[in-house]
Write a protein that holds these residues in place. Structure first.
Motif, PDB file in Angstrom:
ATOM      1  N   HIS A  71       0.841  -1.204   0.000  1.00 20.09           N
ATOM      2  CA  HIS A  71       0.000   0.000   0.000  1.00 20.09           C
ATOM      3  C   HIS A  71       0.874   1.252   0.000  1.00 20.09           C
ATOM      4  CE1 HIS A  71      -3.796   2.129   1.792  1.00 20.09           C
ATOM      5  NE2 HIS A  71      -3.435   2.605   0.623  1.00 20.09           N
ATOM      6  N   LEU A  72       1.882   1.285   0.860  1.00 20.29           N
ATOM      7  CA  LEU A  72       2.767   2.443   0.901  1.00 20.29           C
ATOM      8  C   LEU A  72       3.552   2.569  -0.395  1.00 20.29           C
ATOM      9  CD1 LEU A  72       4.059   4.837   2.313  1.00 20.29           C
ATOM     10  CD2 LEU A  72       5.657   3.259   3.424  1.00 20.29           C
ATOM     11  N   LEU A  73       4.007   1.443  -0.946  1.00 21.87           N
ATOM     12  CA  LEU A  73       4.750   1.487  -2.198  1.00 21.87           C
ATOM     13  C   LEU A  73       3.910   2.095  -3.310  1.00 21.87           C
ATOM     14  CD1 LEU A  73       7.337   0.666  -3.759  1.00 21.87           C
ATOM     15  CD2 LEU A  73       6.231  -1.535  -4.200  1.00 21.87           C
ATOM     16  N   ASP A  74       2.658   1.669  -3.427  1.00 23.26           N
ATOM     17  CA  ASP A  74       1.778   2.209  -4.462  1.00 23.26           C
ATOM     18  C   ASP A  74       1.560   3.708  -4.273  1.00 23.26           C
ATOM     19  OD1 ASP A  74       1.465  -0.190  -5.816  1.00 23.26           O
ATOM     20  OD2 ASP A  74      -0.349  -0.755  -4.716  1.00 23.26           O
ATOM     21  N   LEU A  75       1.373   4.123  -3.035  1.00 21.40           N
ATOM     22  CA  LEU A  75       1.173   5.550  -2.758  1.00 21.40           C
ATOM     23  C   LEU A  75       2.423   6.357  -3.098  1.00 21.40           C
ATOM     24  CD1 LEU A  75      -0.711   5.314   0.661  1.00 21.40           C
ATOM     25  CD2 LEU A  75      -1.682   6.067  -1.517  1.00 21.40           C
ATOM     26  N   ALA A  76       3.590   5.807  -2.773  1.00 17.94           N
ATOM     27  CA  ALA A  76       4.844   6.515  -3.057  1.00 17.94           C
ATOM     28  C   ALA A  76       5.081   6.627  -4.562  1.00 17.94           C
ATOM     29  CB  ALA A  76       6.011   5.797  -2.374  1.00 17.94           C
ATOM     30  N   TYR A  77       4.821   5.550  -5.296  1.00 21.46           N
ATOM     31  CA  TYR A  77       4.943   5.607  -6.757  1.00 21.46           C
ATOM     32  C   TYR A  77       4.038   6.690  -7.333  1.00 21.46           C
ATOM     33  CZ  TYR A  77       7.724   1.356  -7.662  1.00 21.46           C
ATOM     34  OH  TYR A  77       8.730   0.429  -7.765  1.00 21.46           O
ATOM     35  N   ARG A  78       2.794   6.679  -6.902  1.00 22.93           N
ATOM     36  CA  ARG A  78       1.832   7.631  -7.460  1.00 22.93           C
ATOM     37  C   ARG A  78       2.216   9.063  -7.106  1.00 22.93           C
ATOM     38  NH1 ARG A  78      -3.263   7.183  -9.846  1.00 22.93           N
ATOM     39  NH2 ARG A  78      -2.909   4.941  -9.782  1.00 22.93           N
ATOM     40  N   ALA A  79       2.675   9.271  -5.875  1.00 24.65           N
ATOM     41  CA  ALA A  79       3.094  10.614  -5.480  1.00 24.65           C
ATOM     42  C   ALA A  79       4.291  11.073  -6.299  1.00 24.65           C
ATOM     43  CB  ALA A  79       3.427  10.645  -3.990  1.00 24.65           C
ATOM     44  N   ASN A  80       5.256  10.169  -6.506  1.00 28.54           N
ATOM     45  CA  ASN A  80       6.492  10.537  -7.204  1.00 28.54           C
ATOM     46  C   ASN A  80       6.271  10.782  -8.686  1.00 28.54           C
ATOM     47  OD1 ASN A  80       9.336  10.981  -7.381  1.00 28.54           O
ATOM     48  ND2 ASN A  80       9.570   8.948  -8.232  1.00 28.54           N
ATOM     49  N   PHE A  81       5.476   9.935  -9.318  1.00 30.45           N
ATOM     50  CA  PHE A  81       5.345  10.025 -10.773  1.00 30.45           C
ATOM     51  C   PHE A  81       4.080  10.714 -11.258  1.00 30.45           C
ATOM     52  CE2 PHE A  81       8.225   6.375 -10.199  1.00 30.45           C
ATOM     53  CZ  PHE A  81       9.279   6.811 -10.976  1.00 30.45           C
ATOM     54  N   GLY A  82       3.038  10.733 -10.442  1.00 29.78           N
ATOM     55  CA  GLY A  82       1.778  11.247 -10.955  1.00 29.78           C
ATOM     56  C   GLY A  82       1.186  12.446 -10.261  1.00 29.78           C
ATOM     57  N   GLU A  83       1.757  12.831  -9.126  1.00 26.68           N
ATOM     58  CA  GLU A  83       1.145  13.907  -8.351  1.00 26.68           C
ATOM     59  C   GLU A  83       2.131  15.051  -8.105  1.00 26.68           C
ATOM     60  OE1 GLU A  83      -1.827  10.886  -5.889  1.00 26.68           O
ATOM     61  OE2 GLU A  83      -0.228  11.929  -4.837  1.00 26.68           O
ATOM     62  N   GLU A  84       1.605  16.121  -7.579  1.00 26.61           N
ATOM     63  CA  GLU A  84       2.432  17.290  -7.282  1.00 26.61           C
ATOM     64  C   GLU A  84       3.005  17.206  -5.871  1.00 26.61           C
ATOM     65  OE1 GLU A  84       3.238  19.739  -9.286  1.00 26.61           O
ATOM     66  OE2 GLU A  84       1.978  19.174 -10.987  1.00 26.61           O
ATOM     67  N   ARG A  85       3.556  16.021  -5.534  1.00 21.07           N
ATOM     68  CA  ARG A  85       4.146  15.828  -4.206  1.00 21.07           C
ATOM     69  C   ARG A  85       5.519  15.203  -4.360  1.00 21.07           C
ATOM     70  NH1 ARG A  85       0.095  12.876  -0.167  1.00 21.07           N
ATOM     71  NH2 ARG A  85      -0.341  11.500  -1.932  1.00 21.07           N
ATOM     72  N   SER A  86       6.481  15.723  -3.616  1.00 26.86           N
ATOM     73  CA  SER A  86       7.845  15.200  -3.670  1.00 26.86           C
ATOM     74  C   SER A  86       8.059  14.183  -2.551  1.00 26.86           C
ATOM     75  CB  SER A  86       8.873  16.334  -3.528  1.00 26.86           C
ATOM     76  OG  SER A  86      10.180  15.785  -3.426  1.00 26.86           O
ATOM     77  N   VAL A  87       8.384  12.951  -2.927  1.00 25.44           N
ATOM     78  CA  VAL A  87       8.629  11.915  -1.916  1.00 25.44           C
ATOM     79  C   VAL A  87       9.947  12.143  -1.190  1.00 25.44           C
ATOM     80  CG1 VAL A  87       7.236  10.169  -3.068  1.00 25.44           C
ATOM     81  CG2 VAL A  87       9.661  10.393  -3.653  1.00 25.44           C
ATOM     82  N   PHE A  88      10.708  13.159  -1.594  1.00 24.50           N
ATOM     83  CA  PHE A  88      11.964  13.472  -0.920  1.00 24.50           C
ATOM     84  C   PHE A  88      11.760  14.510   0.189  1.00 24.50           C
ATOM     85  CE2 PHE A  88      12.701  12.250  -5.326  1.00 24.50           C
ATOM     86  CZ  PHE A  88      13.429  11.095  -5.118  1.00 24.50           C
ATOM     87  N   ASP A  89      10.517  14.906   0.390  1.00 25.77           N
ATOM     88  CA  ASP A  89      10.130  15.789   1.490  1.00 25.77           C
ATOM     89  C   ASP A  89       9.668  14.905   2.648  1.00 25.77           C
ATOM     90  OD1 ASP A  89       8.779  17.408   3.312  1.00 25.77           O
ATOM     91  OD2 ASP A  89       7.856  18.647   1.768  1.00 25.77           O
ATOM     92  N   PRO A  90      10.333  14.968   3.816  1.00 23.03           N
ATOM     93  CA  PRO A  90       9.957  14.100   4.936  1.00 23.03           C
ATOM     94  C   PRO A  90       8.490  14.209   5.325  1.00 23.03           C
ATOM     95  CG  PRO A  90      12.067  15.146   5.369  1.00 23.03           C
ATOM     96  CD  PRO A  90      11.523  15.790   4.132  1.00 23.03           C
ATOM     97  N   GLU A  91       7.926  15.408   5.233  1.00 23.60           N
ATOM     98  CA  GLU A  91       6.526  15.571   5.606  1.00 23.60           C
ATOM     99  C   GLU A  91       5.600  14.869   4.619  1.00 23.60           C
ATOM    100  OE1 GLU A  91       5.286  16.674   8.464  1.00 23.60           O
ATOM    101  OE2 GLU A  91       7.390  16.811   9.064  1.00 23.60           O
ATOM    102  N   VAL A  92       5.979  14.845   3.352  1.00 18.46           N
ATOM    103  CA  VAL A  92       5.197  14.089   2.370  1.00 18.46           C
ATOM    104  C   VAL A  92       5.275  12.604   2.695  1.00 18.46           C
ATOM    105  CG1 VAL A  92       5.070  13.396  -0.059  1.00 18.46           C
ATOM    106  CG2 VAL A  92       5.390  15.799   0.538  1.00 18.46           C
ATOM    107  N   LEU A  93       6.477  12.127   3.035  1.00 14.30           N
ATOM    108  CA  LEU A  93       6.630  10.719   3.402  1.00 14.30           C
ATOM    109  C   LEU A  93       5.769  10.348   4.609  1.00 14.30           C
ATOM    110  CD1 LEU A  93      10.411   9.753   3.041  1.00 14.30           C
ATOM    111  CD2 LEU A  93       8.464   8.983   1.679  1.00 14.30           C
ATOM    112  N   ILE A  94       5.740  11.215   5.598  1.00 12.82           N
ATOM    113  CA  ILE A  94       4.908  10.961   6.778  1.00 12.82           C
ATOM    114  C   ILE A  94       3.435  10.889   6.382  1.00 12.82           C
ATOM    115  CG2 ILE A  94       4.099  11.922   8.967  1.00 12.82           C
ATOM    116  CD1 ILE A  94       6.872  10.702   9.139  1.00 12.82           C
ATOM    117  N   ALA A  95       3.004  11.826   5.544  1.00 13.04           N
ATOM    118  CA  ALA A  95       1.609  11.838   5.104  1.00 13.04           C
ATOM    119  C   ALA A  95       1.268  10.556   4.343  1.00 13.04           C
ATOM    120  CB  ALA A  95       1.341  13.065   4.232  1.00 13.04           C
ATOM    121  N   LEU A  96       2.187  10.092   3.503  1.00 11.24           N
ATOM    122  CA  LEU A  96       1.960   8.854   2.762  1.00 11.24           C
ATOM    123  C   LEU A  96       1.902   7.657   3.716  1.00 11.24           C
ATOM    124  CD1 LEU A  96       4.379   9.420  -0.259  1.00 11.24           C
ATOM    125  CD2 LEU A  96       1.886   9.523  -0.307  1.00 11.24           C
TER     126      LEU A  96
END
Length: 234
Positions: free
Chosen positions: A116-141
């Motif tokens: 579940h987390l992997l799918d969310l991280a992929y979608r955030a990184n490639f399809g959304e306006e969210r950077s997975v390199f931001d710790p707060e984005v990672l926490i939200a995911l």
């Protein structure tokens, strides 16, 4: 049967390959008896832990291309992703160090929420306006995936948490001869390198299920024309 998938969040072909594998698995008669485990692999372990760079600039510098040529490379990959029904942004994406993401994925694995987390991280990184390199984005995911926020924050704050697990996955990939991702290992008998078409995965699953004995190998780790590879036995 167990399928292990070595991949990296920064790898677009891992994103595409996972979708194709899922499609191939859905066509496999024994799909309900397949356990899928995701393993860590860093494409760019020397990337800075802070200050990620735009993907287009990274591609231009890495391959000696102009920015326009790098954008063309991204458009090519985007076409493959969109053909699988995956969202893909060619502009505004970051590239950076993925070690912390892998550590968090190991926490998710321990809590039964890894895919579940992997799918969310992929979608955030490639399809959304969210950077997975931001710790707060990672926490939200992580929270969106069902992890405890306080525990996720504790893991990210402690650089040693799950670090050994990430390194162990990477060492095992090296021992199996995996130098690129995605890399799929089926029942420790067969391997598939790259984001192959769905039907290749289905055939490989059927072969691994039916064979139940190591195939005769002409060369350790050699890949066939269909992308399937024999995995060296440990």
């Amino acid at each position: 049967m167990r399928v292990e998938i070595w991949s990296d969040i920064a790898c677009p072909w891992c994103y595409i390959g996972k979708a194709r594998f899922t499609q191939g698995l859905s066509a496999f008669a024994h799909r309900d008896e397949v356990e899928v485990v995701f393993r860590s692999f860093e494409l760019d372990p020397d990337a800075p832990r802070t200050s990620p760079v735009p993907v287009v600039e990274m591609l231009a510098a890495k391959y000696g291309r102009t920015l326009d040529e790098a954008r063309g490379m991204e458009e090519h990959v985007a076409g493959s992703a969109r053909a699988e029904g995956l969202p893909y942004r060619t502009e505004g994406r970051d590239h950076g160090n993925t070690f912390d993401i892998h550590r968090l994925l190991h926490l998710a694995a321990a809590r039964g929420r890894q895919e579940h987390l992997l799918d969310l991280a992929y979608r955030a990184n490639f399809g959304e306006e969210r950077s997975v390199f931001d710790p707060e984005v990672l926490i939200a995911l992580a929270v969106e995936a069902g992890l405890d926020e306080a525990e996720a924050r504790t893991v990210l704050a402690d650089g040693s948490a799950y670090a050994a697990e990430v390194r162990a996955d990477e060492q095992e990939a090296a021992e199996l001869g995996a130098r690129a991702v995605p890399f799929f290992v089926l029942d420790r008998r067969y391997g598939i390198s790259g984001g192959q078409p769905a039907e290749v995965f289905t055939r490989a699953l059927e072969q691994a299920w039916a064979g139940r004995e190591p195939v005769e190998q002409s060369a350790a780790g050699a890949c066939g024309s269909d992308g399937a590879c024999a995995v060296p036995q440990s």
